[in-house]
Design a protein around this motif. Structure first.
Motif, PDB file in Angstrom:
ATOM      1  N   MET A   1     -14.420  71.410  17.866  1.00 45.07           N
ATOM      2  CA  MET A   1     -14.525  71.606  16.421  1.00 45.07           C
ATOM      3  C   MET A   1     -15.926  71.105  16.037  1.00 45.07           C
ATOM      4  SD  MET A   1     -11.374  72.567  15.327  1.00 45.07           S
ATOM      5  CE  MET A   1     -11.297  72.122  13.635  1.00 45.07           C
ATOM      6  N   VAL A   2     -16.748  71.991  15.561  1.00 45.20           N
ATOM      7  CA  VAL A   2     -18.120  71.616  15.229  1.00 45.20           C
ATOM      8  C   VAL A   2     -18.465  72.081  13.822  1.00 45.20           C
ATOM      9  CG1 VAL A   2     -18.880  71.662  17.626  1.00 45.20           C
ATOM     10  CG2 VAL A   2     -19.055  73.719  16.256  1.00 45.20           C
ATOM     11  N   GLY A   3     -19.411  71.391  13.228  1.00 41.94           N
ATOM     12  CA  GLY A   3     -19.894  71.812  11.923  1.00 41.94           C
ATOM     13  C   GLY A   3     -20.772  73.045  12.047  1.00 41.94           C
ATOM     14  N   THR A   4     -20.640  73.953  11.109  1.00 42.27           N
ATOM     15  CA  THR A   4     -21.411  75.185  11.191  1.00 42.27           C
ATOM     16  C   THR A   4     -22.140  75.505   9.897  1.00 42.27           C
ATOM     17  OG1 THR A   4     -19.497  76.505  10.544  1.00 42.27           O
ATOM     18  CG2 THR A   4     -19.891  76.218  12.905  1.00 42.27           C
ATOM     19  N   ALA A   5     -22.104  74.606   8.943  1.00 44.90           N
ATOM     20  CA  ALA A   5     -22.753  74.853   7.654  1.00 44.90           C
ATOM     21  C   ALA A   5     -24.057  74.086   7.562  1.00 44.90           C
ATOM     22  CB  ALA A   5     -21.836  74.440   6.512  1.00 44.90           C
ATOM     23  N   SER A   6     -25.030  74.717   6.971  1.00 37.19           N
ATOM     24  CA  SER A   6     -26.288  74.012   6.714  1.00 37.19           C
ATOM     25  C   SER A   6     -26.067  73.080   5.525  1.00 37.19           C
ATOM     26  CB  SER A   6     -27.388  75.019   6.385  1.00 37.19           C
ATOM     27  OG  SER A   6     -27.150  75.598   5.109  1.00 37.19           O
ATOM     28  N   PRO A   7     -26.917  72.087   5.353  1.00 36.38           N
ATOM     29  CA  PRO A   7     -26.785  71.220   4.183  1.00 36.38           C
ATOM     30  C   PRO A   7     -26.792  72.015   2.873  1.00 36.38           C
ATOM     31  CG  PRO A   7     -28.276  70.234   5.760  1.00 36.38           C
ATOM     32  CD  PRO A   7     -27.967  71.629   6.261  1.00 36.38           C
TER      33      PRO A   7
ATOM     34  N   ALA B   1     -19.291  82.362   7.577  1.00 32.39           N
ATOM     35  CA  ALA B   1     -20.685  82.723   7.894  1.00 32.39           C
ATOM     36  C   ALA B   1     -21.431  81.468   8.350  1.00 32.39           C
ATOM     37  CB  ALA B   1     -21.361  83.339   6.674  1.00 32.39           C
ATOM     38  N   PRO B   2     -21.271  81.088   9.606  1.00 36.21           N
ATOM     39  CA  PRO B   2     -21.955  79.890  10.093  1.00 36.21           C
ATOM     40  C   PRO B   2     -23.472  80.063  10.061  1.00 36.21           C
ATOM     41  CG  PRO B   2     -20.977  81.090  11.915  1.00 36.21           C
ATOM     42  CD  PRO B   2     -20.534  81.774  10.664  1.00 36.21           C
ATOM     43  N   ASP B   3     -24.146  78.959   9.928  1.00 37.28           N
ATOM     44  CA  ASP B   3     -25.605  78.956   9.951  1.00 37.28           C
ATOM     45  C   ASP B   3     -26.043  78.677  11.389  1.00 37.28           C
ATOM     46  OD1 ASP B   3     -28.293  78.876   8.800  1.00 37.28           O
ATOM     47  OD2 ASP B   3     -28.208  76.736   9.285  1.00 37.28           O
ATOM     48  N   PRO B   4     -26.519  79.686  12.119  1.00 39.59           N
ATOM     49  CA  PRO B   4     -26.852  79.501  13.535  1.00 39.59           C
ATOM     50  C   PRO B   4     -27.911  78.434  13.787  1.00 39.59           C
ATOM     51  CG  PRO B   4     -26.922  81.831  12.951  1.00 39.59           C
ATOM     52  CD  PRO B   4     -26.729  81.059  11.683  1.00 39.59           C
ATOM     53  N   ARG B   5     -28.882  78.324  12.904  1.00 40.56           N
ATOM     54  CA  ARG B   5     -29.944  77.319  13.118  1.00 40.56           C
ATOM     55  C   ARG B   5     -29.414  75.905  12.991  1.00 40.56           C
ATOM     56  NH1 ARG B   5     -35.072  80.129  10.090  1.00 40.56           N
ATOM     57  NH2 ARG B   5     -35.337  81.743  11.666  1.00 40.56           N
ATOM     58  N   THR B   6     -28.370  75.725  12.203  1.00 37.33           N
ATOM     59  CA  THR B   6     -27.761  74.402  12.054  1.00 37.33           C
ATOM     60  C   THR B   6     -26.720  74.163  13.140  1.00 37.33           C
ATOM     61  OG1 THR B   6     -28.072  74.473   9.661  1.00 37.33           O
ATOM     62  CG2 THR B   6     -26.446  72.929  10.479  1.00 37.33           C
ATOM     63  N   ALA B   7     -25.932  75.189  13.455  1.00 36.85           N
ATOM     64  CA  ALA B   7     -24.790  75.019  14.345  1.00 36.85           C
ATOM     65  C   ALA B   7     -25.147  75.031  15.826  1.00 36.85           C
ATOM     66  CB  ALA B   7     -23.758  76.102  14.066  1.00 36.85           C
ATOM     67  N   LEU B   8     -25.986  75.944  16.255  1.00 36.46           N
ATOM     68  CA  LEU B   8     -26.192  76.132  17.694  1.00 36.46           C
ATOM     69  C   LEU B   8     -26.863  74.972  18.430  1.00 36.46           C
ATOM     70  CD1 LEU B   8     -26.972  79.927  18.019  1.00 36.46           C
ATOM     71  CD2 LEU B   8     -24.891  78.701  18.636  1.00 36.46           C
ATOM     72  N   PRO B   9     -27.952  74.388  17.946  1.00 35.84           N
ATOM     73  CA  PRO B   9     -28.588  73.326  18.742  1.00 35.84           C
ATOM     74  C   PRO B   9     -27.671  72.150  19.089  1.00 35.84           C
ATOM     75  CG  PRO B   9     -30.121  74.143  17.113  1.00 35.84           C
ATOM     76  CD  PRO B   9     -28.786  74.764  16.793  1.00 35.84           C
ATOM     77  N   PRO B  10     -26.954  71.555  18.128  1.00 34.01           N
ATOM     78  CA  PRO B  10     -26.087  70.446  18.537  1.00 34.01           C
ATOM     79  C   PRO B  10     -24.896  70.901  19.383  1.00 34.01           C
ATOM     80  CG  PRO B  10     -25.867  70.843  16.172  1.00 34.01           C
ATOM     81  CD  PRO B  10     -26.995  71.698  16.668  1.00 34.01           C
ATOM     82  N   CYS B  11     -24.411  72.108  19.153  1.00 32.75           N
ATOM     83  CA  CYS B  11     -23.299  72.628  19.963  1.00 32.75           C
ATOM     84  C   CYS B  11     -23.732  72.833  21.407  1.00 32.75           C
ATOM     85  CB  CYS B  11     -22.784  73.938  19.391  1.00 32.75           C
ATOM     86  SG  CYS B  11     -21.990  73.757  17.795  1.00 32.75           S
ATOM     87  N   ILE B  12     -24.886  73.430  21.592  1.00 28.70           N
ATOM     88  CA  ILE B  12     -25.401  73.663  22.946  1.00 28.70           C
ATOM     89  C   ILE B  12     -25.635  72.340  23.656  1.00 28.70           C
ATOM     90  CG2 ILE B  12     -27.394  74.512  24.247  1.00 28.70           C
ATOM     91  CD1 ILE B  12     -27.537  76.779  22.088  1.00 28.70           C
ATOM     92  N   THR B  13     -26.194  71.371  22.952  1.00 31.75           N
ATOM     93  CA  THR B  13     -26.437  70.053  23.544  1.00 31.75           C
ATOM     94  C   THR B  13     -25.129  69.386  23.944  1.00 31.75           C
ATOM     95  OG1 THR B  13     -28.448  69.779  22.242  1.00 31.75           O
ATOM     96  CG2 THR B  13     -27.445  67.773  23.107  1.00 31.75           C
TER      97      THR B  13
END
Length: 68
Positions: free
Chosen positions: A14-20, A39-51
């Motif tokens: 379960m990860v956050g997908t919304a930008s501030p 509508a997740p924000d890929p720039r906010t969601a993907l980096p921490p999810c991938i890490t």
């Protein structure tokens, strides 16, 4: 049992997908992940999810005992 198979490991992320900006504009009431309005924000969601997923995979794969 969530997946129906005894002794089969499962991980559900379960990860956050919304930008501030999205969070502020929505007053904390964002559409859930199965909504057509999701509508997740890929720039906010993907980096921490991938890490996080990479770290978890490397941790599990480095362990000689995969049951822990």
């Amino acid at each position: 049992m969530l997946h129906g198979e005894k002794d089969v490991p499962l991980v559900y992320w379960m990860v956050g997908t919304a930008s501030p900006r999205q969070w502020t504009a929505s007053a904390g009431r964002l559409p859930p992940n199965h909504s057509p309005l999701f509508a997740p924000d890929p720039r906010t969601a993907l980096p921490p999810c991938i890490t996080a997923l990479t770290a978890a995979a490397l941790s599990r794969l480095a362990s000689p005992d995969l049951s822990s």
